[in-house]
Design a protein around this motif. Structure first.
Motif, PDB file in Angstrom:
ATOM      1  N   LEU A 245      84.060  64.366 -17.481  1.00  0.00           N
ATOM      2  CA  LEU A 245      84.322  65.382 -18.501  1.00  0.00           C
ATOM      3  C   LEU A 245      83.217  66.432 -18.519  1.00  0.00           C
ATOM      4  N   LEU A 246      81.997  65.993 -18.265  1.00  0.00           N
ATOM      5  CA  LEU A 246      80.878  66.929 -18.215  1.00  0.00           C
ATOM      6  C   LEU A 246      81.086  67.951 -17.106  1.00  0.00           C
ATOM      7  N   LEU A 247      81.513  67.476 -15.927  1.00  0.00           N
ATOM      8  CA  LEU A 247      81.730  68.397 -14.817  1.00  0.00           C
ATOM      9  C   LEU A 247      82.946  69.285 -15.046  1.00  0.00           C
ATOM     10  N   THR A 248      84.018  68.699 -15.600  1.00  0.00           N
ATOM     11  CA  THR A 248      85.267  69.446 -15.771  1.00  0.00           C
ATOM     12  C   THR A 248      85.155  70.490 -16.879  1.00  0.00           C
ATOM     13  N   LEU A 249      84.773  70.059 -18.070  1.00  0.00           N
ATOM     14  CA  LEU A 249      84.673  70.984 -19.202  1.00  0.00           C
ATOM     15  C   LEU A 249      83.360  71.759 -19.175  1.00  0.00           C
ATOM     16  N   GLY A 250      82.302  71.092 -18.731  1.00  0.00           N
ATOM     17  CA  GLY A 250      81.009  71.767 -18.648  1.00  0.00           C
ATOM     18  C   GLY A 250      80.937  72.765 -17.510  1.00  0.00           C
ATOM     19  N   GLY A 251      81.926  72.743 -16.606  1.00  0.00           N
ATOM     20  CA  GLY A 251      81.950  73.719 -15.526  1.00  0.00           C
ATOM     21  C   GLY A 251      82.567  75.049 -15.911  1.00  0.00           C
ATOM     22  N   ILE A 252      83.078  75.145 -17.132  1.00  0.00           N
ATOM     23  CA  ILE A 252      83.736  76.392 -17.561  1.00  0.00           C
ATOM     24  C   ILE A 252      82.752  77.428 -18.105  1.00  0.00           C
ATOM     25  N   PRO A 253      81.936  77.102 -19.117  1.00  0.00           N
ATOM     26  CA  PRO A 253      81.138  78.157 -19.773  1.00  0.00           C
ATOM     27  C   PRO A 253      79.871  78.539 -19.007  1.00  0.00           C
ATOM     28  N   TRP A 254      80.049  79.074 -17.815  1.00  0.00           N
ATOM     29  CA  TRP A 254      78.925  79.545 -17.006  1.00  0.00           C
ATOM     30  C   TRP A 254      79.068  81.047 -16.794  1.00  0.00           C
ATOM     31  N   GLN A 255      77.971  81.749 -16.931  1.00  0.00           N
ATOM     32  CA  GLN A 255      77.970  83.183 -16.671  1.00  0.00           C
ATOM     33  C   GLN A 255      78.347  83.467 -15.220  1.00  0.00           C
ATOM     34  N   ALA A 256      77.944  82.596 -14.292  1.00  0.00           N
ATOM     35  CA  ALA A 256      78.293  82.795 -12.884  1.00  0.00           C
ATOM     36  C   ALA A 256      79.806  82.817 -12.697  1.00  0.00           C
ATOM     37  N   TYR A 257      80.527  81.997 -13.458  1.00  0.00           N
ATOM     38  CA  TYR A 257      81.989  81.995 -13.386  1.00  0.00           C
ATOM     39  C   TYR A 257      82.575  83.216 -14.088  1.00  0.00           C
ATOM     40  N   PHE A 258      82.132  83.465 -15.317  1.00  0.00           N
ATOM     41  CA  PHE A 258      82.713  84.573 -16.072  1.00  0.00           C
ATOM     42  C   PHE A 258      82.307  85.931 -15.500  1.00  0.00           C
ATOM     43  N   GLN A 259      81.220  85.982 -14.743  1.00  0.00           N
ATOM     44  CA  GLN A 259      80.864  87.241 -14.094  1.00  0.00           C
ATOM     45  C   GLN A 259      81.958  87.647 -13.101  1.00  0.00           C
ATOM     46  N   ARG A 260      82.528  86.658 -12.403  1.00  0.00           N
ATOM     47  CA  ARG A 260      83.641  86.942 -11.494  1.00  0.00           C
ATOM     48  C   ARG A 260      84.913  87.275 -12.264  1.00  0.00           C
ATOM     49  N   VAL A 261      85.139  86.550 -13.341  1.00  0.00           N
ATOM     50  CA  VAL A 261      86.304  86.821 -14.179  1.00  0.00           C
ATOM     51  C   VAL A 261      86.252  88.240 -14.715  1.00  0.00           C
ATOM     52  N   LEU A 262      85.108  88.630 -15.230  1.00  0.00           N
ATOM     53  CA  LEU A 262      84.966  89.940 -15.861  1.00  0.00           C
ATOM     54  C   LEU A 262      84.898  91.074 -14.848  1.00  0.00           C
ATOM     55  N   SER A 263      84.646  90.742 -13.576  1.00  0.00           N
ATOM     56  CA  SER A 263      84.607  91.788 -12.550  1.00  0.00           C
ATOM     57  C   SER A 263      85.979  92.003 -11.914  1.00  0.00           C
ATOM     58  N   SER A 264      86.965  91.180 -12.272  1.00  0.00           N
ATOM     59  CA  SER A 264      88.311  91.312 -11.713  1.00  0.00           C
ATOM     60  C   SER A 264      88.965  92.601 -12.198  1.00  0.00           C
ATOM     61  N   SER A 265      89.880  93.119 -11.402  1.00  0.00           N
ATOM     62  CA  SER A 265      90.507  94.389 -11.756  1.00  0.00           C
ATOM     63  C   SER A 265      91.537  94.247 -12.871  1.00  0.00           C
ATOM     64  N   SER A 266      91.917  93.024 -13.240  1.00  0.00           N
ATOM     65  CA  SER A 266      92.813  92.814 -14.372  1.00  0.00           C
ATOM     66  C   SER A 266      92.683  91.374 -14.852  1.00  0.00           C
ATOM     67  N   ALA A 267      93.213  91.112 -16.050  1.00  0.00           N
ATOM     68  CA  ALA A 267      93.175  89.759 -16.594  1.00  0.00           C
ATOM     69  C   ALA A 267      94.011  88.808 -15.746  1.00  0.00           C
ATOM     70  N   THR A 268      95.120  89.285 -15.228  1.00  0.00           N
ATOM     71  CA  THR A 268      95.971  88.448 -14.377  1.00  0.00           C
ATOM     72  C   THR A 268      95.251  88.087 -13.085  1.00  0.00           C
ATOM     73  N   TYR A 269      94.567  89.062 -12.488  1.00  0.00           N
ATOM     74  CA  TYR A 269      93.784  88.799 -11.287  1.00  0.00           C
ATOM     75  C   TYR A 269      92.707  87.753 -11.564  1.00  0.00           C
ATOM     76  N   ALA A 270      92.104  87.817 -12.744  1.00  0.00           N
ATOM     77  CA  ALA A 270      91.065  86.852 -13.101  1.00  0.00           C
ATOM     78  C   ALA A 270      91.615  85.434 -13.095  1.00  0.00           C
ATOM     79  N   GLN A 271      92.836  85.269 -13.600  1.00  0.00           N
ATOM     80  CA  GLN A 271      93.463  83.958 -13.598  1.00  0.00           C
ATOM     81  C   GLN A 271      93.786  83.497 -12.176  1.00  0.00           C
ATOM     82  N   VAL A 272      94.334  84.401 -11.380  1.00  0.00           N
ATOM     83  CA  VAL A 272      94.683  84.051 -10.003  1.00  0.00           C
ATOM     84  C   VAL A 272      93.434  83.672  -9.214  1.00  0.00           C
ATOM     85  N   LEU A 273      92.344  84.401  -9.409  1.00  0.00           N
ATOM     86  CA  LEU A 273      91.092  84.093  -8.719  1.00  0.00           C
ATOM     87  C   LEU A 273      90.616  82.686  -9.061  1.00  0.00           C
TER      88      LEU A 273
END
Length: 578
Positions: A245-273
């Motif tokens: 659970l630590l790896l699964t849920l704790g792997g979400i709230p990272w700036q390294a992950y959201f930096q890619r999400v927020l750099s996507s050209s759209s919200a849908t692209y962020a999900q697909v990525l």
């Protein structure tokens, strides 16, 4: 072990290639971002990262030295095996969950860093508190990567581990310093290709070595050591679940992950990525699993390694480079080790950039220097990239286990940031009082549970705990998940209690010293409103978005989604009414 000139040449070639790509990406995008918008371009890449590059860079964020070396180590270590190599499945699931539930709300609001929604709702003080575990998580993660790099290079060319760690860190820091997210993203493409090619080329040669027993046989039968499939004892089930659970849920709230999400050209692209990266993580783990299995199936006394096996020599964390070095032909091992050593920088550079981005934006700019120029923010980012890179390097030199650092890097993120992120995105009515209470409760429960890797004895002895060889008590009870849930529910309960006490008149408004419920005209509350209403933080809908879209104050006010989001916050709604 003799010095290998060929190995040194392979390292130099791959390192120069990575550095050249990073500098080229920086030069290619040096004019990205409009006047006064360069810092945001460095952080989120102009919000025009496409599917191809985005998929590679998000996968490479997780698939680095800690991922491949740690997975091979877990499979190889007797008594653990594949059953305890949780990272591939755990992090893949975290990317799937991130894509399903978190990528769209974060990307559609146009945030620049992961901490932006916290500062918008809870204020700059709470944003500063949450920066601490976020920073520690990124630094532990980067330290694990550098530790793996040092171990790999020292096996190739027989140089001091400390020297190889420092050189590797300098290379990763250099191109991150020059180009920001663009350099990191484009080098990730090359690095991921190197990992894939280098490992898969090496596996068949290692598997066919005369000293290696059929891995199908050693998977279920004890030959040289316990079967590499491993098993989970009934007493360890809760520990396994806690770590998973630590790896699964704790792997979400990272700036390294959201930096890619927020750099996507759209919200849908962020999900697909996110979904593409989840698949990529599984695929990239396969050769590491096979190499760990090969290490467990090898009669090491029949190789040039020596009479004792790597486990007896306390080199289990270096099993991947050892297998490539001693079980593959020279030209294959140099290619594989050279490629992997250059490629595993793909996670370290992301963590360094993430930590620098959060500090420059959420601490320096939004908390202390809201009127700082864009040029000033860019220089703050460059300085902190260097400082955080040096800090991660220092921690890497003190590391004892790659997998241990892996879990440590997720602990504080899982227990403190994950429940706060749930509350700020999905639970209406939470406020700063609840956030602080949840933060403290989670932190206290985690610290009092002890930490064997830091030789920290627990203060609370949960059922099933036992002493290890160093007489440090190990917890079998899932106390990390308990701490996370306690933090989550404490945030909700205290928030609603504070809201009731102030709004019912039980407590006078002057006691609302955090300006979280009833205070409307205080400096802190106006700071929160400023985060939304000024160019410091923009919440306009960016799906779809034109390439390198420049965000302005006027576009924020003409966007209905931004208004709707602001109105969902009680404090900000009151300010709007006034």
């Amino acid at each position: 072990m003799a010095f290998h000139a060929e190995g040194l040449v392979a390292i130099v070639v791959f390192y120069l290639a990575i550095l050249a790509v990073g500098i080229w990406a920086a030069w290619k995008t040096k004019n990205t971002g409009s006047e006064g918008d360069r810092s945001e371009a460095i952080i989120v890449g102009g919000r025009d990262i496409g599917l191809l590059v985005g998929g590679f860079t998000m996968t490479a964020t997780w698939v680095g030295g800690g991922y491949i070396n740690g997975t091979a180590e877990a499979v190889y270590v007797p008594g653990y095996g594949l059953a305890w190599a949780q990272a591939p499945i755990g992090y893949s699931l975290s990317l799937v969950l991130g894509g399903l539930f978190f990528a769209k709300p974060m990307r559609s609001k146009g945030y620049v860093t992961m901490l932006d929604p916290f500062q918008q709702l809870y204020g700059k003080r709470m944003g500063g508190l949450l920066f601490i575990p976020a920073l520690m998580g990124e630094m532990f993660w980067a330290a694990a990567i550098f530790s793996a790099l040092g171990a790999t290079i020292s096996v190739i060319i027989d140089i001091n581990v400390n020297i190889s760690v420092i050189i590797s860190a300098l290379i990763a820091t250099m191109y991150t310093l020059v180009g920001g997210l663009y350099s990191v993203a484009y080098t990730d493409v090359v690095q991921l290709f190197c990992i894939f090619l280098g490992l898969w080329i090496s596996v068949p040669f290692a598997m066919s070595h005369p000293a290696v027993t059929d891995i199908g046989l050693t998977a279920v039968h004890q030959v040289h050591q316990a079967p590499w499939l491993g098993s989970i004892n009934s007493l360890d089930i809760y520990t396994w679940l806690d770590n998973f659970l630590l790896l699964t849920l704790g792997g979400i709230p990272w700036q390294a992950y959201f930096q890619r999400v927020l750099s996507s050209s759209s919200a849908t692209y962020a999900q697909v990525l996110s979904f593409l990266a989840a698949f990529g993580c599984l695929v990239m783990a396969l050769p590491a699993v096979l190499i760990g299995a090969i290490g467990a199936s090898t009669a090491w006394n029949e190789t040039e390694y020596g009479v004792r096996d790597p486990m007896s020599n306390k080199e289990a964390d270096m099993i991947l480079p050892i297998v490539l070095q001693y079980l593959c032909p020279v030209y294959i091992s140099f290619f594989g080790l050279g490629a992997v050593s250059a490629a595993v920088m793909s996670s370290a550079d992301s963590s360094i950039l993430s930590a620098s981005s959060m500090f420059a934006r959420n601490i320096y700019q939004l908390s202390f220097r809201q009127n700082a120029s864009d040029r000033e923010i860019v220089w703050v980012m460059r300085i902190t990239v260097f400082l955080f890179g040096a800090s991660a390097t220092a921690m890497a030199l003190l590391a004892s286990s790659v997998y241990g650092l892996w879990y440590l890097s997720s602990d504080l993120v899982y227990i403190i940031i994950f429940p706060q992120l749930l509350c700020v995105l999905f639970i209406k009515g939470t406020n700063t009082y609840g956030a602080i209470a949840g933060y403290l409760f989670g932190l206290v429960l985690r610290i009092t549970g002890g930490e064997p890797y830091l030789y920290l004895q627990p203060l609370i002895y949960y059922p099933g705990c036992y002493p290890d060889e160093n007489n440090i008590y190990i917890q079998r009870f899932p106390f990390k998940t308990l701490a996370m849930l306690t933090s989550f529910f404490t945030n909700i309960i205290v928030s609603y209690l504070a809201k009731y006490l102030f709004e019912s008149g039980t407590l006078p408004p002057k006691l609302d010293f955090l300006d979280a419920v009833v205070a409307r005209y205080s400096r802190e509350h106006m700071d929160k409103a400023t985060l939304v209403k000024s160019d410091n933080i923009v919440l306009n809908e960016l799906a779809p978005v034109n390439p390198r879209h420049s965000l302005t104050l006027s576009s924020t006010f003409t966007n209905k989604e931004a208004f709707n989001y602001v109105d969902s916050s009680p404090e900000l709604s009151n300010t709007e009414d006034d």
